[in-house]
Design a protein around this motif. Structure first.
Motif, short mmCIF file in Angstrom:
data_model
loop_
_atom_site.label_atom_id
_atom_site.label_comp_id
_atom_site.label_asym_id
_atom_site.label_seq_id
_atom_site.Cartn_x
_atom_site.Cartn_y
_atom_site.Cartn_z
N ASN A 198 0.86 -1.19 0.00
CA ASN A 198 0.00 0.00 0.00
C ASN A 198 0.89 1.23 0.00
O ASN A 198 1.38 1.67 1.04
CB ASN A 198 -0.91 -0.02 1.23
N THR A 221 1.74 5.14 -0.35
CA THR A 221 1.14 6.46 -0.20
C THR A 221 2.25 7.51 -0.15
O THR A 221 3.42 7.19 0.10
CB THR A 221 0.30 6.55 1.09
N LEU A 222 1.85 8.75 -0.36
CA LEU A 222 2.81 9.85 -0.30
C LEU A 222 2.90 10.39 1.13
O LEU A 222 1.89 10.50 1.83
CB LEU A 222 2.37 10.98 -1.24
N ASN A 223 4.11 10.70 1.55
CA ASN A 223 4.35 11.20 2.91
C ASN A 223 3.75 12.61 3.06
O ASN A 223 4.15 13.55 2.36
CB ASN A 223 5.86 11.23 3.18
N LYS A 224 2.77 12.75 3.96
CA LYS A 224 2.08 14.03 4.12
C LYS A 224 3.02 15.13 4.62
O LYS A 224 2.88 16.31 4.26
CB LYS A 224 0.90 13.87 5.09
N GLN A 240 4.75 9.78 -7.56
CA GLN A 240 3.44 9.67 -8.21
C GLN A 240 3.52 8.79 -9.46
O GLN A 240 2.61 8.00 -9.73
CB GLN A 240 2.93 11.07 -8.58
N ILE A 242 3.75 5.06 -8.30
CA ILE A 242 2.45 4.54 -7.85
C ILE A 242 1.52 4.30 -9.04
O ILE A 242 0.86 3.26 -9.13
CB ILE A 242 1.80 5.52 -6.84
#
Length: 217
Positions: free
Chosen positions: A35, A37-40, A67, A70
């Motif tokens: 999974n 995701t991009l680090n906020k 991006q 992913i």
């Protein structure tokens, strides 16, 4: 275990073919997909004035790269499902009845069906496994050349190999069948195949010739 200490290699299916009321559905094995995701925290740094231009440019470059990664993984998984659906549509009889009903299938058939290049189909199906109602197989297993039958139709060579294996498994161990005898049995089932082809397939299956299969009691 007596002869090797190498650990067993377990196969985890990349996709599943599940029987539904309306037919068969291809489902991705998402347990094996990370999974991502991009680090906020890093995203927030792009919008704060405290971040200098050099740092902001670097973060923006890394963000685009993440991006892209992913999106590429998602596209690859989508392609795998699409290709598997095509293969299973061609091999629908296999899902219902097993290996003996495999149809001849080449990369070009699937490539034309899904609108992709043959090299893409080859790459997508390499080292990818599918779990079906008939067992777990490598996707490349479903690609096979064809042999003509007496009624004008074609049967996959893999189906013939399985048929030869079944014939030998059920033969009289005291009087094993010769390759010529097996060819005759297949001819009776509508499959015209030469004795040398039977021998070739038997060798591929790792089955000994009749004179070495004979058992004495």
């Amino acid at each position: 275990r007596d002869y090797t200490d190498e650990p067993p290699q377990y196969v985890v299916p990349d996709v599943y073919v599940v029987k539904m009321d309306s037919g068969y559905a291809v489902v991705l094995n998402e347990d094996e997909i990370p999974n991502l995701t991009l680090n906020k925290e890093y995203q927030d740094m792009l919008t704060t004035s405290a971040t200098g231009k050099v740092a902001r440019d670097y973060l923006l470059d890394r963000l685009k790269s993440a991006q892209w990664l992913i999106k590429s993984i998602q596209q690859r998984q989508s392609t795998l499902v699409k290709v598997t659906e095509s293969i299973m549509n061609f091999q629908h009889d296999f899902l219902d009845c097993g290996i003996t009903t495999l149809k001849p299938l080449v990369l070009r058939d699937v490539a034309e069906d899904v609108g992709m290049h043959e090299s893409t189909i080859s790459r997508v199906t390499s080292n990818k496994y599918v779990h079906t109602p008939q067992g777990t197989f490598e996707l490349k297993f479903f690609f096979s050349s064809g042999i003509s039958k007496s009624d004008g139709s074609f049967v996959a060579s893999q189906s013939i190999k399985t048929e030869i294996e079944n014939i030998i498994r059920n033969e009289n161990a005291k009087h094993p069948l010769s390759d010529q005898a097996i060819a005759k049995i297949l001819k009776g089932k509508g499959v015209e195949i030469a004795r040398r082809t039977v021998a070739k397939y038997r060798e591929v299956l790792g089955i000994l010739p009749s004179n070495r299969r004979k058992k004495h009691y």
